[in-house]
Design an enzyme around this catalytic site. Structure first.
Site, short mmCIF file in Angstrom:
data_model
loop_
_atom_site.label_atom_id
_atom_site.label_comp_id
_atom_site.label_asym_id
_atom_site.label_seq_id
_atom_site.Cartn_x
_atom_site.Cartn_y
_atom_site.Cartn_z
CB SER A 203 -0.95 -0.03 1.20
OG SER A 203 -1.93 0.97 1.12
CG ASP A 329 -7.10 -1.77 -4.02
OD1 ASP A 329 -7.69 -1.11 -3.14
OD2 ASP A 329 -5.87 -1.99 -4.00
CG HIS A 358 -6.10 -1.57 -0.09
ND1 HIS A 358 -5.36 -1.07 -1.13
CD2 HIS A 358 -5.49 -1.13 1.05
CE1 HIS A 358 -4.36 -0.34 -0.66
NE2 HIS A 358 -4.41 -0.38 0.67
#
Length: 405
Positions: A203, A329, A358
């Protein structure tokens, strides 16, 4: 007569309910089989593609997301709730930064020191957690555990203040500023100059890795990188997170966590920014406008997001990097992925699954037993560390002026 027909003793209601339930299950399974189960899409230049497909079979295999929670938001949430927490012991290093700050590196201890290979040449996996994340996050522990099982050293780079330590300066972390990552890489390479280093960014950590690769080019200090659920376009990310449901589930909780970090370090941060104004932020965009862009010297949030987005920098990357993302996502919409640029890049490969959310990627009926991201790390790291000669001469595909830079 009608009442007797509809009575529970008649069994009509029970039979009807059973029939409807069976039909619903059949339709659900049919939808899962026909629409959910898909092979991921692998986008890369022909040379990198020819390396990845035989070395990483996961890139060509059907992804089986967990049957009962395959939707992207559910995958993202249940990953936090369901996954087990492997026991990982760390030894911490504290690094001083040129601006007076400090960084915390957590080195994972090998489970059986008697079996340790030569640490001077043992491959190293450097992990960078998501925003406000640390070495204690469940997804980090699983990846660290996988690296240890595969015989590598594993070290986690915690962003400033994210392990509970106090900030020494007003600066925490910023997606466009890779100075801290450069400090960490230089420290590791100085300590183990002969050990190959693979960066794994998750991320926010993935954004840092991509920006570092674009800025440092061949001098990045890495043999390769793996980025997981990273966001290529900060504008598209904030736009997606500000939709009503995503805002409730993700944007507001993440913003609250960022505000807590600022509140914990009020004394040092209030010298530069208006703390009370920052703490009123309810979205990541507002937080970045009031804190991040100010603390790191940007004119406004728009200027910061332009600098933070790796999407426009893909041509500058000169180190092999495999990127994993899901089409559902909520942080990184498919429209933000640099698909066309990756098709012409010798160094960047995009692995896009239809489902996964995600940092989700839960698979199988019992998702706490196996994890797609761990399997990908296992195969990719093995290919990079154990068969580096198998990598094509990617530099030969560049223009001569880039080869000599």
């Amino acid at each position: 007569m009608l009442s007797s027909f509809l009575s529970p003793q008649n069994g009509t209601w029970a039979d009807t309910f059973s029939l409807l339930l069976a039909l619903a299950v059949a339709l659900y399974l049919g939808y899962y089989w026909a629409c959910v189960l898909q092979r991921p899409r692998l986008v890369a230049g022909p040379q990198f593609l020819a390396f990845l497909e035989p070395h990483c079979s996961i890139t060509t295999e059907t992804f089986y997301p967990t049957l009962w929670c395959f939707e992207g938001r559910l995958q993202s949430i249940f990953q936090v709730l369901l996954q087990s927490q492997p026991l990982v012991l760390y030894q911490s290093d504290i690094l001083q930064t040129p601006d007076g700050g400090q960084l915390l590196l957590d080195w994972a201890k090998q489970p059986d020191s008697s079996q340790d290979p030569d640490p001077t040449t043992q491959p190293i996996v450097l992990l960078l957690p998501g925003i406000t994340g640390s070495s204690q996050e469940t997804y980090v522990l699983h990846l660290v555990n996988q690296a240890l099982r595969d015989g590598y050293q594993a070290v986690v780079f915690n962003n400033r203040g994210c392990r509970g330590e106090e900030l020494r300066t007003h600066r925490a972390f910023c997606a466009s500023n890779t100075e801290d990552l450069e400090t960490v890489v230089n420290h590791i390479k100085h300590r183990y100059p002969q050990a190959p280093l693979l960066a794994v960014g998750i991320s926010f950590g993935g954004i840092l890795v991509l920006n570092h690769l674009a800025q440092a080019r061949q001098a990045a200090g890495l043999v390769a990188a793996l980025t997981l659920s990273a966001c290529w376009d900060s504008f598209e990310t904030t736009r997606s997170l500000e939709t009503p449901l995503n805002s409730l589930l993700f944007n507001q909780p993440l913003t609250a966590g960022l505000c807590q970090l600022v509140e914990r370090n009020r004394k040092v941060i209030e010298k530069v920014v208006d703390i009370d104004f920052v703490l009123q932020a309810r979205t990541i965009r507002q937080f970045d406008e009031r804190y991040t862009s100010v603390a790191f010297g940007y004119q406004d949030c728009v200027t910061y997001y332009k600098a933070a987005s790796p999407r426009t920098k893909i041509d500058a990357i000169r180190i092999p990097v495999l990127y994993l993302s899901a089409a559902d996502d909520p942080f990184s919409p498919v429209c933000a992925l640099p698909i066309q640029a990756a098709q012409h890049s010798p160094y960047v490969a995009l692995l896009i699954t239809a489902r996964g959310g995600h940092i989700g990627f839960l698979e199988g009926l019992l998702p706490w037993q196996h994890w797609y991201m761990s399997r990908l790390l296992h195969q990719y790291a093995k290919a990079i560390f154990q068969d580096p000669e198998g990598l094509p001469d990617l530099r030969a595909l560049l223009p001569s002026e880039d080869r000599n830079s």
